[in-house]
Write an enzyme that holds these catalytic residues in place. Structure first.
Site: not given
Ligand code: ZN
Length: 270
Positions: A2-3, A90, A109, A152
């Site tokens: 998931p983002e 789960h 997980r 940077r």
């Protein structure tokens, strides 16, 4: 995994089931995910009324009338299930509302997390304190990003994944946005011309918004029993497409940067 768009979709999907609802029962089915559940989670949430839901980076926030804020992270495999009967193997956190709705945090997980803070979470939750601006906020603009990247030498891809530069961007979205803006992922951040930064910022917003829109279009499914929040099919420009054609006619390549796959087009991304 998931983002940010999945978390945003999840928060939007949970909102009609939780906002304004009194929590009848909150149960943890095991002591921990990635770290232990707060020991007083059930006690502080049970009987409270949810005042609203929000998102910061890849965290969802459920706020209550006791000024407690439950902060969840979906880790690698987390999702919320709505109205799905008895908890399965789960389903590690179960919330029942006074309206009779059941919400379960499903995480095979167990890389996810659930925390509880009192008071303003943006101040009280340590992980939020060092985060850069939200990529979809007005604070994230070309002037800000130019300043953040000045001097940077790290690759532009690494800088965009740095959560102190911009919050919540993941590998897929960075690959996609760099392709849209025609920037090589290996280029030193400080060497990206201002004109390309001016393309990169709207590209980042566009890829995120397209995914959120795709997620939103699947929200109707969540009303069904066993509905699972937050995952939807995507049609990527470069991600996972090594050897296929870029829209410029070049061939998409895969390299490894900081241990993670980068997909890009060597022909048009400079
Ligand atoms: Zn190309």
């Amino acid at each position: 995994m998931p983002e940010l768009p999945e978390v945003e979709t999840t928060v939007r999907g949970l909102t009609p089931h939780l906002a304004g609802q009194r929590l009848l029962r909150v149960s943890t089915m095991r002591p921990d995910l990635r770290r232990p559940f707060p020991v007083d989670l059930a006690q502080r949430l049970t009987g409270a009324t949810v005042t609203g839901l929000s998102r910061r980076a890849k965290y969802g926030i459920v706020s209550t009338d006791r000024d407690d804020h439950m902060i969840f992270h979906l880790g690698m495999s987390g999702s919320w299930r709505i109205g799905a009967g008895e908890p399965g193997k789960h389903d590690h956190l179960v919330i029942d509302t006074a309206a009779g709705q059941r919400l379960m945090l499903h995480d095979p997980r167990r890389f996810g997390s659930v925390d509880l803070v009192a008071g303003d979470p943006l101040i009280a939750f340590p992980a939020f304190v060092t985060l850069g601006p939200e990529p979809l906020s007005d604070a994230f603009d070309a002037a800000y990003l130019s300043r953040a990247l000045a001097g940077r030498r790290a690759p532009i891809k690494a800088m965009l994944l740095d959560q102190t530069v911009v919050a919540g961007l993941g590998n897929i979205y960075v690959c996609e946005a760099l392709n849209m803006a025609r920037i090589a992922p290996t280029r030193a951040a400080a060497d990206v011309p201002k004109a390309k930064i001016a393309l990169l910022v709207p590209a980042i917003k566009a890829v995120l918004e397209a995914s959120i829109a795709a997620g939103g279009s699947t929200l109707r499914d969540y009303k069904q029993p066993d509905g699972e929040l937050g995952y939807f099919a995507k049609d990527w420009r470069v991600y996972g497409r090594e050897g296929e054609a870029c829209e410029c006619g070049g061939t998409i390549a895969r390299i490894v940067q900081s241990g993670r796959s980068t997909f890009y087009c060597p022909k048009c991304q400079r």
